[in-house]
Design an enzyme around this catalytic site. Structure first.
Site, PDB file in Angstrom:
ATOM      1  N   GLU A  72     -52.674  34.016  -8.939  1.00 20.00           N
ATOM      2  CA  GLU A  72     -52.813  33.682  -7.507  1.00 20.00           C
ATOM      3  C   GLU A  72     -53.517  32.338  -7.445  1.00 20.00           C
ATOM      4  OE1 GLU A  72     -54.288  36.555  -4.677  1.00 20.00           O
ATOM      5  OE2 GLU A  72     -53.456  38.218  -5.836  1.00 20.00           O
TER       6      GLU A  72
ATOM      7  N   GLU B 282     -57.280  42.287  -8.715  1.00 21.25           N
ATOM      8  CA  GLU B 282     -58.635  41.907  -8.279  1.00 21.25           C
ATOM      9  C   GLU B 282     -59.590  43.097  -8.251  1.00 21.25           C
ATOM     10  OE1 GLU B 282     -58.487  39.550  -4.658  1.00 21.25           O
ATOM     11  OE2 GLU B 282     -57.644  37.861  -5.763  1.00 21.25           O
TER      12      GLU B 282
END
Ligand code: AHR
Length: 510
Positions: free
Chosen positions: A298, A174
């Protein structure tokens, strides 16, 4: 009564199901590792300290790839802290979760645990937040080079004679998120990821590398991020990641927008299609022959704004393995979750890997109590059934018609979402959700010519209380139930079943 129809036709396929679609995620976060997978002294623990009750449930869940060690955690992680004699391992601040990392559990323990769990595949993330190229190369040398160098010999001295041979590597986590330690612009991250990918390939050209995409479909940089990063890395990576978490939005009066929440699969589907479009466009502009797939590494329901996700605070307060992100999942959550799995399957041509975030205690299908029991959350059931039947199968093109249901966020959407998978043994699995809050659906499945099923087992997850959940006190409050409303017509050409409102169903026809 809602009407919906799915036509199953073997002549039209989406793709073979990649086993990696049923991956999960173990992050050093809260109690995922400590008192989750690892708890020396627990009555079921083995000689390594791995909880046997958790291992049993993980096997039943059927998770394949395990992404490790983070997550936000990895962006401040020094992998070498977690190898070597345990008594020498340092305690460190974990800035991502404002906790203390004891490093009692590290790469070797994770690899050993996976052997015990049933030979799962390790998907390792390198730290591109506080670290960069050199540390990524060191970790790769330590993990994958058989012997004869300082780092490979150190691994052998630490007890792993054979290399871990990790194939899939995430280039950071991320990195588009302002919360990320070492957060970068797309330009800076793309340049770094390209050099790390090239360097790692100098050690092992056949690695499968995952470059960071956006941490949600709604990020302000979404789209532009993917384009810039792929333009810099395209020919040297195999996957771009997508991350998505869903929760019902709170209205001003405090109530939750459940109708939109139940249609979260619509957003995930759009997210995948948008990222696929960027992949295709970059591929075309580079005139590349290489393919890049999506690693949806995710995904889950996560009540991110609620109390269980508040991290500790204070310069003198860095707890070890605090209770964090311990969401308790309801029936409605499991229906959304099942819909997300259907969406991943429907996009199996573009999504070649996915990781349910996470595996134990932390937004997880499996919960534990320290020195106590382990049990299944509601979300356990759609995951386990989908993995059991769809692994190794082929997703058939979803030719579906459904009445609509209204949502504030997505407008009118299909009330029923479904997908059919031809299983490895020739049987047929159909997964379906009814997203409507108040209307049951009559769902007809048109079967392939001559299929004429001899037997059919049909299970539904539903409860009159859509907020019912499994807890320490009531571990089996919500389970799957036989759905005996199924009827197969006389010529064996169609199966019709009633789907209660807010429900997830699996039909297995043989
Ligand atoms: O899964 C929980 C967290 O969600 C991960 O650490 C991070 O990558 C994401 O924001």
């Amino acid at each position: 009564m809602t009407q919906a129809r799915l036509v199953v036709d073997d002549d039209f396929i989406v793709a073979a199901v990649n086993d990696r679609l049923f991956g999960s995620f173990v992050e050093h976060l809260g109690r995922c590792v400590y008192t989750g997978v690892y708890e020396p002294g627990h009555p079921t623990a083995d000689e390594h300290g791995f909880r046997g009750d958790v291992l049993d449930l993980v096997r039943e869940l059927g998770a394949t790839t395990i992404r490790y060690p983070g997550g936000n955690f990895v962006s401040g992680y020094r992998w070498e802290d977690g190898v070597g004699p345990k008594e020498d391992r340092p305690r460190r601040l974990d800035l991502a979760w404002h906790s203390t990392e004891t490093n009692e559990f590290g790469l070797h323990e994770m690899a050993d645990w996976m052997d015990k769990a049933g030979g799962n595949e390790l998907m390792e993330a390198v730290n591109l937040g506080s670290r960069g190229l050199e540390n990524a190369l060191d970790l790769l040398e330590y993990a994958n080079v058989p012997s004869g160098t300082e780092l490979s010999e150190r691994r052998r001295a630490n007890g792993a004679d054979k290399p871990f041979n990790i194939r899939m590597w995430c280039l950071g986590n991320e990195m588009d998120g302002p919360w990320q330690l070492g957060h970068k612009t797309a330009e800076d991250y793309g340049t770094l990821a390209a050099s790390v990918a090239a360097g790692m390939r100098q050690i092992d050209p056949d690695l499968e590398l995952v470059v960071c995409g956006s941490s949600s479909h709604g990020m302000p940089t979404f789209g532009a991020w993917e384009r810039t990063v792929l333009e810099k890395t395209y020919n040297n990576v195999d996957f771009i990641s997508c991350h998505a978490y869903y929760a019902p939005a709170r209205r001003e009066d405090g109530s939750r927008d459940m109708a939109s929440f139940l249609a979260s699969g619509v957003d995930m589907d759009g997210f995948i299609k948008d990222v696929a479009a960027v992949i295709d466009s970059v591929k075309a502009s580079l005139k590349s022959k290489h393919d890049v797939y999506i690693s949806f590494d995710e995904w889950n329901v996560w009540y991110q704004q609620d109390e269980p996700s508040k991290t500790p605070e204070g310069i003198d307060n860095w707890p070890v393995a605090p209770r964090l992100l311990e969401d308790i999942y309801s029936v409605a959550d499991a229906v959304v979750f099942g819909d997300l799995m259907i969406t991943l399957l429907k996009n199996a041509d573009r999504v070649h890997a996915a990781s349910l975030a996470q595996l134990v205690n932390v937004i997880a299908p499996i919960m534990t109590e320290p020195n106590g029991p382990a049990w299944r959350q509601t979300t356990f059931y759609p995951f386990a059934q989908t993995a059991r039947l769809a692994k190794g199968g082929t997703v058939l093109e979803p030719k579906q018609d459904s009445d609509q249901t209204a949502t504030a966020k997505y407008g009118d959407v299909d009330a029923v979402n479904s997908v059919a998978v031809r299983c490895t043994d020739g049987s047929l699995a159909v997964f379906a959700v009814n997203r409507s809050l108040d209307e049951a659906a009559t769902f007809e499945v048109r079967l392939p010519e001559g299929f004429a099923p001899q037997s059919c087992s049909t299970q539904t997850l539903h409860d009159d209380d859509i907020f019912a959940a499994n807890t320490l006190e009531q571990q089996n409050r919500v389970t799957l139930h036989e759905n005996d409303s199924i009827a197969i017509d006389a010529d064996g050409n169609a199966a019709t079943i009633s789907l209660p409102p807010v429900s997830w169903t699996v039909m297995h026809l043989r």
